[in-house]
Write an enzyme that holds these catalytic residues in place. Structure first.
Site, PDB file in Angstrom:
ATOM      1  N   HIS A 151     -18.327  25.982   7.885  1.00  0.00           N
ATOM      2  CA  HIS A 151     -17.314  26.429   6.904  1.00  0.00           C
ATOM      3  C   HIS A 151     -15.899  26.248   7.453  1.00  0.00           C
ATOM      4  CE1 HIS A 151     -20.676  28.585   4.869  1.00  0.00           C
ATOM      5  NE2 HIS A 151     -21.052  28.821   6.123  1.00  0.00           N
ATOM      6  N   SER A 272       7.540   9.094   9.251  1.00  0.00           N
ATOM      7  CA  SER A 272       8.022   9.485   7.930  1.00  0.00           C
ATOM      8  C   SER A 272       9.401   8.876   7.732  1.00  0.00           C
ATOM      9  CB  SER A 272       8.107  11.008   7.861  1.00  0.00           C
ATOM     10  OG  SER A 272       9.113  11.396   6.952  1.00  0.00           O
TER      11      SER A 272
END
Ligand code: ARG
Length: 456
Positions: A151, A272
């Site tokens: 999980h 970026s």
């Protein structure tokens, strides 16, 4: 020349013309035609001097195609017609003899079989490369601890090598699936004609052997309408891409500042345009995103084939774009994965710190109680209470005092503190296929042996 007096409507032609994508079948189509010409010669349909001229012209066409000098004309509907047209330009009416005992229906099926066989082989080699990369990395990180997750919550610590080998075995199943797809494609349809067979007693087995097939089809109707082997390829590719997407996803997570477990090498990242500090894991993100594309290719062809009456229908021309799209996507993805694995670096300290989280030893404490005769469910409850107290008080499990422990169970004695010692709960996973150093060494040996087996 034909029953038709009128040219096709451009609105029909635009959808019908497949040359822009089926030209990728060219090498297979030429090889098939050369083998077919030889087979016709063996039964006397084509004379010895004729087969020589046909073969020479086809070899010339192959050169034109591979050298990029083949001129496609607007009237060329597909690759088969384009090659036939060019053959007629080169050797005149003799070109027409090549279509004896063959229809475009068994011709195209044979071409695609050959393309599938070829790309199964290429894909298997690429998978082998990724598996070797994983094994090398696993060996280099056999004693590096990391948290194992369920999980995406910290569950139990494992060794990095153990985690990486999980992908090794996934990919070994992919290798197997591409081998099964190759076998499914290795049954030659040529000789089935349009649907009912042909009027010539061609030695189909000889042609099959010459073209690298294992066998020939048993039923001409099935042969001309079968595209299972493309579906088998696409299903193998979809599952393989899904595996790569999981690896890609983990690399994205591991390379985040929050995790800081791994660093993808610069050539596989990008910056970026606005934030100078960023190094984005684009390659791993693309691995994640390519899987649904290939799944789409698979479901597209399933949709095309679904409810299609026997035998050939023009619907089946729609097998090629999904197939070639999947080929390009899975081969590029595997190739890039190998590159990523060559340069990825793990951060031992970060991994160690995260796996030293004592809460990961909760199962070990429960097992200690079980060894003392407490039923596992009860032990699970006792340790759950311990964990709750520690979380509430912001303490580690090892900070509980013997007196506090005694209130939970008389069996929580000094061995409790032994169990909590770092590393002991990795080494306790002794079962075959578990994460302990002993089991992992065995697994590394098995992986070695498996690669040697695949290399044949
Ligand atoms: N381009 C066609 C295809 O890919 C070739 C077979 C055409 N056969 C026919 N009967 N029209 O399916």
């Amino acid at each position: 020349m034909s029953r038709f007096r009128e040219d096709p409507d451009p609105r029909f032609w635009r959808l019908n013309r497949s040359i822009d994508f089926d030209r990728q079948l060219a090498p297979y189509d030429v090889a098939q035609s050369r083998a077919h010409a030889a087979a016709l010669n063996r039964i006397g349909v084509i004379a010895d001097d004729e087969v020589g001229r046909l073969d020479e012209a086809l070899a010339g066409i192959e050169k034109e195609l591979s050298g990029g000098n083949f001129e496609f004309l607007p009237a060329d509907e597909d690759i088969h017609m384009a090659i036939e047209r060019r053959l007629a330009e080169l050797i005149g009416p003799l070109a027409g003899k090549l279509h004896t005992g063959r229809s475009r229906n068994d011709q195209v099926a044979t071409d695609i079989c050959m393309a599938v066989m070829d790309h199964c082989e290429q894909t298997r080699q690429l998978i082998y490369g990724v598996m070797s990369g994983l094994l090398r990395l696993a060996r280099g990180h056999q004693d590096w601890a990391m948290p194992g997750y369920t999980h995406l919550q910290r569950a139990q610590p494992v060794y990095v090598g153990h985690h990486l080998l999980a992908y090794f075995w996934m990919l070994s199943r992919d290798w197997q699936r591409f081998e099964a797809a190759r076998q499914s494609a290795a049954v030659m349809p040529l000789g089935s004609g349009a649907l009912a067979g042909v009027n010539w007693k061609i030695d189909r087995h000889a042609v099959a052997a010459e073209l690298g097939f294992d066998d020939i089809t048993r039923n001409s109707l099935d042969a001309t309408s079968n595209r299972d082997f493309v579906l088998d390829y696409l299903s193998a590719a979809a599952i393989c891409a899904t595996h790569l997407s999981r690896l890609g996803s983990e690399l994205v997570i591991w390379s985040s500042t929050e995790f800081g477990f791994a660093r993808i090498a610069e050539p596989f990242t990008s910056g970026s345009s606005i934030m100078p500090q960023k190094q984005n894991p684009d390659s791993a993100e693309l691995l994640r995103a390519k899987a649904p594309r290939i799944i789409g290719d698979f479901t597209t062809l399933l949709g095309v084939m679904h409810a299609l009456p026997l035998t050939y229908g023009k619907d089946m021309q729609e097998d090629k774009e999904p197939f070639f799209d999947a080929v390009e996507t899975i081969e590029a993805s595997l190739d890039m994965t190998r590159g990523i694995l060559e340069g990825v670096e793990f951060d031992r300290e970060r991994l160690q710190a995260a796996s030293a989280d004592e809460m990961l030893a909760a199962t070990e404490v429960a097992d200690l109680l079980v060894r003392r005769g407490v039923p596992f469910r009860e032990a699970h409850g006792i340790v759950g209470d311990l964990v709750r107290q520690c979380v509430a008080q912001g303490r580690d499990l090892s900070q509980l005092t013997p007196e506090e422990l005694a209130q939970y169970s008389p069996d929580l004695d000094e061995e409790y503190f032994e169990v909590l010692k770092q590393g002991s709960w990795l080494e306790s996973k002794l079962s075959e296929g578990g994460t302990s150093s002993t089991s992992l060494k065995i697994q590394l040996g098995q992986a070695d042996g498996h690669l040697a087996f695949l290399a044949g």
